[in-house]
Design a protein around this motif. Structure first.
Motif, PDB file in Angstrom:
ATOM      1  N   SER A  26      42.658  43.175  48.151  1.00 37.54           N
ATOM      2  CA  SER A  26      41.415  43.830  47.777  1.00 37.54           C
ATOM      3  C   SER A  26      40.285  43.387  48.700  1.00 37.54           C
ATOM      4  N   ALA A 163      36.767  45.514  33.209  1.00 38.28           N
ATOM      5  CA  ALA A 163      37.107  45.394  34.624  1.00 38.28           C
ATOM      6  C   ALA A 163      36.119  44.496  35.367  1.00 38.28           C
ATOM      7  N   ARG A 164      36.610  43.868  36.416  1.00 43.74           N
ATOM      8  CA  ARG A 164      35.747  43.079  37.279  1.00 43.74           C
ATOM      9  C   ARG A 164      34.844  44.013  38.091  1.00 43.74           C
ATOM     10  N   GLU A 167      36.673  45.605  40.944  1.00 46.34           N
ATOM     11  CA  GLU A 167      37.699  46.521  40.438  1.00 46.34           C
ATOM     12  C   GLU A 167      37.097  47.857  40.036  1.00 46.34           C
ATOM     13  N   GLY A 187      43.464  44.826  41.042  1.00 44.17           N
ATOM     14  CA  GLY A 187      43.077  43.483  40.665  1.00 44.17           C
ATOM     15  C   GLY A 187      43.444  42.442  41.692  1.00 44.17           C
ATOM     16  N   LYS A 188      43.405  41.183  41.283  1.00 40.58           N
ATOM     17  CA  LYS A 188      43.717  40.085  42.174  1.00 40.58           C
ATOM     18  C   LYS A 188      45.172  40.157  42.619  1.00 40.58           C
ATOM     19  N   ARG A 263      32.794  41.574  31.164  1.00 39.55           N
ATOM     20  CA  ARG A 263      34.210  41.225  31.019  1.00 39.55           C
ATOM     21  C   ARG A 263      34.404  40.212  29.896  1.00 39.55           C
ATOM     22  N   GLY A 285      44.514  42.070  33.274  1.00 40.58           N
ATOM     23  CA  GLY A 285      45.226  41.713  34.491  1.00 40.58           C
ATOM     24  C   GLY A 285      45.514  40.232  34.613  1.00 40.58           C
TER      25      GLY A 285
END
Length: 318
Positions: A26, A163-164, A167, A187-188, A263, A285
């Motif tokens: 990402s 979500a982050r 993201e 995600g990560k 989050r 996630g």
């Protein structure tokens, strides 16, 4: 000032960056790694031993005059003192990955961080966003124009998906399915997962997309960014979304809300309402169950009081 020329890790850091892009990590992960190697490079080039017994300036990658554990320890310690334990911990993890990559690429025989332990990371309670603040924030976004529709949709998506920031921001139109009410986020570790949302958020997104089409004067394409900026009419950046949230908080007259608080608020509300923990892990996630205790920890007492009210033995005897 030392007359020895310090070793420059810049070229190797650039090679590592190309490797990260090839792995399709990402954009946010690449930024974090790049910042870690940049800060280490600047530290090493300006490094001066604190005393006569300290490790001298590294003039090579490894060996007697190479980069040693002591250099990294001084760098991480200074980072922790200058910034925060969390930032130092993130840099530690990033640099450990960098040196492991150098070993894999046979640029080094051994990593200088192979026996190092990550710095202690104190448990930081991230405050959840109170209901009244959320209502005021959404009220500040209220309106029928393109910008109002967009900002409302972004806030609703944060609240509904957990979500982050990266993201939610770095997505294209083809990653959104309004009929199934799901946004596919990256995600990560480059792992894509579905982030479901509810009917109210689906309606907010539908209104935003219709407003976006009118604002752009054309039909949206699958490859278009999910979020458009107002002035340039291009993809919003992570910085742009964060700035929008800050501006809307000021308009709402509430304390600044960091996007990551959405989050934590999502995880808290999920637990309060008795949501399944395995499902929460999939939505967020997470691969480790330790994250279940970390998220929403700031509201743990509130959840305990609510459960006590629901399960109070004394009340059940009445």
């Amino acid at each position: 000032m030392s007359d020895r020329t310090a070793y420059d890790i810049g070229p190797l850091a650039a090679s590592w960056a190309r490797s990260l892009r090839a792995r399709n990590l990402s954009a946010n992960t690449q930024r974090i790694y790049a910042r870690a190697t940049k800060d280490l490079r600047e530290f090493l080039l300006a490094y001066e031993p604190e005393d006569a017994d300290a490790r001298p300036v590294p003039t090579d990658l490894e060996g007697r005059h190479g980069i040693h554990r002591e250099h990294i320890e001084v760098h991480i310690t200074r980072l922790r003192e200058r910034t925060s334990p969390g930032n130092a911990h993130q840099h530690f993890r990033s640099l450990k990955t960098f040196f492991n990559w150098l070993v894999d690429e046979e640029e080094m025989d051994r990593s200088p961080m192979r026996t190092m332990k990550a710095p202690e990371l104190p448990e930081v309670e991230v405050p959840i966003i109170p209901d009244d603040a959320l209502k005021k924030l959404l009220q500040a976004c209220k309106g029928t124009g393109f910008q109002e529709r967009r900002d409302t949709a972004i806030v609703m998506m944060f609240l509904d998906t957990g979500a982050r920031l990266s993201e939610l921001t770095e997505r294209t139109q083809d990653k959104l399915d309004l009929d199934l009410m799901v946004l596919h986020v990256l995600g990560k570790g480059g792992r894509e997962r579905p982030a479901p949302f509810g009917r109210a958020t689906a309606m907010a997104m539908d209104r935003y997309l219709r407003a976006a089409g009118k604002y752009l004067g054309r039909q949206l394409e699958p490859s278009d960014p999910l979020w458009f900026s107002v002035k340039r009419r291009q993809a919003m950046t992570v910085w742009g979304v964060g700035t929008m949230i800050e501006r809307r908080c000021q308009q709402a007259g509430i304390p600044h809300v960091h996007p990551h608080q959405f989050r934590h608020t999502f995880a808290h509300l999920w637990k309060v309402n008795g949501g399944n923990e395995d499902a929460l892990m999939r939505i967020m996630g997470w691969r480790s169950r330790q994250m279940l205790s970390r998220y929403g920890a700031s509201a743990g007492e509130e959840r305990a009081r609510q459960q006590h009210r629901d399960l109070s033995p004394g009340d059940r005897l009445k």
